[in-house]
Design an enzyme around this catalytic site. Structure first.
Site, PDB file in Angstrom:
ATOM      1  N   LYS A 257       0.862  -1.190   0.000  1.00 53.43           N
ATOM      2  CA  LYS A 257       0.000   0.000   0.000  1.00 53.43           C
ATOM      3  C   LYS A 257       0.890   1.229   0.000  1.00 53.43           C
ATOM      4  O   LYS A 257       2.060   1.201   0.400  1.00 53.43           O
ATOM      5  CB  LYS A 257      -0.942   0.016   1.209  1.00 53.43           C
ATOM      6  CG  LYS A 257      -0.262  -0.011   2.596  1.00 53.43           C
ATOM      7  CD  LYS A 257       0.244   1.313   3.111  1.00 53.43           C
ATOM      8  CE  LYS A 257       0.856   1.192   4.509  1.00 53.43           C
ATOM      9  NZ  LYS A 257       1.605   2.413   4.917  1.00 53.43           N
TER      10      LYS A 257
ATOM     11  N   ASP B  70      -2.738  -1.325  10.518  1.00 59.86           N
ATOM     12  CA  ASP B  70      -2.927  -1.292   9.064  1.00 59.86           C
ATOM     13  C   ASP B  70      -3.582  -2.558   8.511  1.00 59.86           C
ATOM     14  O   ASP B  70      -3.958  -2.587   7.336  1.00 59.86           O
ATOM     15  CB  ASP B  70      -1.580  -1.098   8.349  1.00 59.86           C
ATOM     16  CG  ASP B  70      -1.047   0.316   8.479  1.00 59.86           C
ATOM     17  OD1 ASP B  70      -1.784   1.185   8.978  1.00 59.86           O
ATOM     18  OD2 ASP B  70       0.106   0.548   8.083  1.00 59.86           O
TER      19      ASP B  70
END
Length: 284
Positions: free
Chosen positions: A14, A140
């Site tokens: 990401k 996350d």
């Protein structure tokens, strides 16, 4: 043992397209606003389910990370405990994402483990239940389980799906491991960026509040940024060390990548608002 091996489950990286630090809570965690987007550059995991309940991991990382600290095994064990299943798995990791790079490699591996084993063990947990387990492993992890580009705030656990531009990125990987805890404990880290509405954020200039401090403490990061910003709008992702330049086309990114000086390493990837993991799940 491997006849039932389910292969090529992606654990994508990401990028934090921006990262604003809005304050520090009484418990020490920081209030953040950030925008997560996936890229089509991934670790890959294979799984072979067993009935013995044993969990084993094969990875070139074994010499680097003790099994007791490995998020993949922690994720599998957490799913066993949450569901009460007596099944286990043999797991193979093809590690491509740099560790300590700010691109979510460990969190993504954990999320893929939860999603894949929930499917293969047929434990039938909802996405919300998987995200709850994931949050216990790392802030996350839920965004990788949800599988959609998202605006996040709080400590990163409140997610709102967004459609961000799916640009091409040249991502540089400085050869340094940046400690997230060290960055957030830095007394000089800016912690007073005003909170904005999502609409205001999506139309404002984006930055990463952690970038100046990391660049000052890690010359390798400063060097990568200084080179890349000559060619494209560029920022650090997460708490580093990776930095990314933004391009409209792959050809533009490749043109700059071809000029990469000795001592800098990186790769080209495409931004995607739907995780490759979510797409893999639909193939079953």
């Amino acid at each position: 043992m491997t006849s039932n091996r389910s292969t090529a489950w992606p654990a994508p990286a990401k990028l934090n397209l921006f990262l604003h630090v809005n304050g520090r809570r009484a418990d020490g965690y920081h209030e953040l606003q950030t925008l997560f987007q996936f890229i089509d550059y991934c670790d890959y995991l294979d799984f072979a389910v067993n009935d013995s309940g044993s969990l084993t991991l094969h990875s070139e990382m074994e010499a680097v990370v003790a099994n007791s600290d490995n998020l993949i095994l922690k994720a599998a064990k957490s799913l066993q405990e949450y569901t009460g299943t007596h099944q286990g798995a043999e797991i193979w990791l093809d590690k491509k994402l740099p560790m300590g790079g700010g691109i979510g490699g460990g969190s993504s591996d954990a999320a893929t483990t939860l999603v894949a084993l929930n499917h293969l063990w047929q434990t039938q947990l909802s996405q919300d239940e998987l995200a709850k387990i994931g949050l216990s492993l790392g802030a996350d992890v839920p965004v990788f389980i949800n599988g959609l580009a998202a605006f996040a705030e709080g400590v990163g656990e409140k997610l709102i799906p967004v459609e961000a531009p799916e640009n091409w990125y040249l991502i540089l990987t400085p050869d340094v491991h940046v400690s997230t805890a060290e960055v957030f404990n830095d007394p000089l880290l800016p912690r007073d960026t005003p909170k904005l509405s999502m609409d205001d954020l999506m139309s404002s200039d984006w930055h990463n509040d952690c970038q100046p401090r990391v660049a000052e403490r890690y010359p390798q990061v400063a060097k990568a940024l200084a080179w890349l910003i000559e060619y494209a709008p560029s920022r650090m992702t997460g708490t580093g060390a990776c930095v990314f330049g933004i391009f409209d086309t792959r050809q533009q990114a490749e043109h700059v990548f071809a000029k990469l000086p000795a001592g800098l390493c990186g790769f080209i990837a495409k931004g995607t608002n739907k995780s490759p993991l979510a797409l893999r799940l639909t193939q079953h």
